[in-house]
Structures are given as C-alpha cells and as structure tokens.
Design a protein around this motif. Sequence first.
Motif, mmCIF file in Angstrom:
data_model
loop_
_atom_site.group_PDB
_atom_site.id
_atom_site.type_symbol
_atom_site.label_atom_id
_atom_site.label_comp_id
_atom_site.label_asym_id
_atom_site.label_seq_id
_atom_site.Cartn_x
_atom_site.Cartn_y
_atom_site.Cartn_z
ATOM 1 N N ALA A 291 16.988 -5.678 3.275
ATOM 2 C CA ALA A 291 16.309 -4.411 3.560
ATOM 3 C C ALA A 291 16.759 -3.324 2.590
ATOM 4 N N PHE B 165 13.944 -1.562 0.379
ATOM 5 C CA PHE B 165 13.733 -0.137 0.624
ATOM 6 C C PHE B 165 13.972 0.670 -0.647
ATOM 7 N N THR C 205 7.503 -1.124 2.829
ATOM 8 C CA THR C 205 8.207 -2.389 3.067
ATOM 9 C C THR C 205 7.985 -2.818 4.510
ATOM 10 N N LEU D 123 8.508 -5.715 7.777
ATOM 11 C CA LEU D 123 9.523 -6.630 8.287
ATOM 12 C C LEU D 123 9.296 -8.047 7.774
ATOM 13 N N ILE E 251 10.940 -8.224 4.444
ATOM 14 C CA ILE E 251 12.395 -8.316 4.588
ATOM 15 C C ILE E 251 12.807 -9.717 5.028
ATOM 16 N N LYS F 239 11.319 -1.516 12.632
ATOM 17 C CA LYS F 239 11.846 -1.129 11.324
ATOM 18 C C LYS F 239 12.805 0.053 11.432
ATOM 19 N N LEU G 109 16.144 -1.241 12.446
ATOM 20 C CA LEU G 109 16.785 -1.899 11.315
ATOM 21 C C LEU G 109 17.338 -0.862 10.341
#
Length: 233
Positions: free
Chosen positions: A20, A24, A32, A34, A37, A55, A58
């Motif tokens: 991530a 990012f 971006t 999930l 990722i 997200k 996260l």
Amino acid sequence: MARKTKTDAQVTRSSILDAAELLFQARGVSRTTLHDIASAAGVTRGAVYWHFKDKSDLFNAMMDRVILPMEQAAEGLVVDNGHPVLPALRALLLGVFAHVTEDDHVRRVLEIALHKTENVDELSAVRARRLQMRLGFRARLQRTLRRGQAQGEVDAELPAVQLAISLHALLDGLIQDWLFDTESFDLQVVGAQAVDVHLAGMAPPRPVTQAKASPRTDSRRGAGSSGRSPPRR
C-alpha cells in the motif's frame, strides 16, 4: 492445508501495508484500489479484508505503524520529571527530523499523507485520523511549554497555546518543504538551526542592567575634561 499462525498473519499484514505504501506513493490514494494492493502484495482481496475493513482503515494502519513511535516519544514530554523542558523539546524535534530523513517508511508515509491524499468523502476517516494526530501532538507541546513556564524556563508572558502552534508550524513546514525537494537542503542540519533559534526566542527576557557611568563620560563634565577648574589668567 495448515492453519496460519499469528506470525504468518503478521507477515501478511506487513506485506499488505508495504504494498500500500508503494502504490499510494506512486498513484495517490484515491487512484489505488484494494485489488491493486492485494495483487502487489501477492495475496487475495479476502486476505486484505480480513486485516482491514476498507481503504481508510488500511491507510490509518499504515500511518500508525510509523507515527505511533513518534507519538509515544512526544507523550513522554508531558511527564513532570523535573528535567529542563527546552532541551527535551529540542531532542524530540531533532529526533523527528532524523526519523523522516533516515527511515524510508516514515518518509514515504508522510509524503503520501501530505501530498498524495485527496480530501474526499471516501477518505474522511483518514482526514479525521490526521487531524487527531496533529491536535494531539500540539496539545502535548502546549502542556510541556506550560510546565516550562511554571519552571521559569519559558517566557510566561506568551500564551502557551500560541507557542505550541508556532513550534508545530515550524516542524510541519520544514518537513513539507523538504519532502517537495529532498536535495534542496539538509533537513537535520537546517532543522536543528531553526529549532535552536525558535526555542531561544521562547526563553524569558534577560533583565536589563544599568551600567555605571564612567568618569570620562560623566555628562556633568565636558569632553576631555580632567575634572579640574581651568586656571585663572
């Protein structure tokens, strides 16, 4: 299939956070997904959702991983241990500059938070967490500076809240400027110089002492006079 252990789960979680960070930083948070990722981390989307509900969750976990150690260091400031306040503040701020310049995770996460995160509804929880961190850090500075005022180290004529805001702005501004162009100046060197000047300005003013008049500069006598009466002609 063997059941995953707690260690395996932690490794998976860390790999998701690492992926991530990189995505990012490269694409921005809003662009971006999930799924992106999960693919970059080599796991399924289900694995991502097992660790993080969305997200924003996260993102905040990614922030906590690097920011919490600095928050814990700042929390130590408010402990009244009788030690001088200004040297403790200096050590904390210089420690932050060192973390930012020497730790790749810290630098990436701060760059994402400051330059790659959009203020959109999808990320409202992210903005709330950032605001909480900022206000919490500023509150710790304020309590510490108020203690410095009580100990006579910090000018009591200046409101502690304003001193805290200015000190936080100095820290935040230097880091943001450096992240725009990390080759433009040495954050640790320039940061230390700026912090020293700023903290010196917070100290109580020194009392002004009146110098004793010198016989040569006594206003009652003329320039170059020896104090004797002129001879009679």
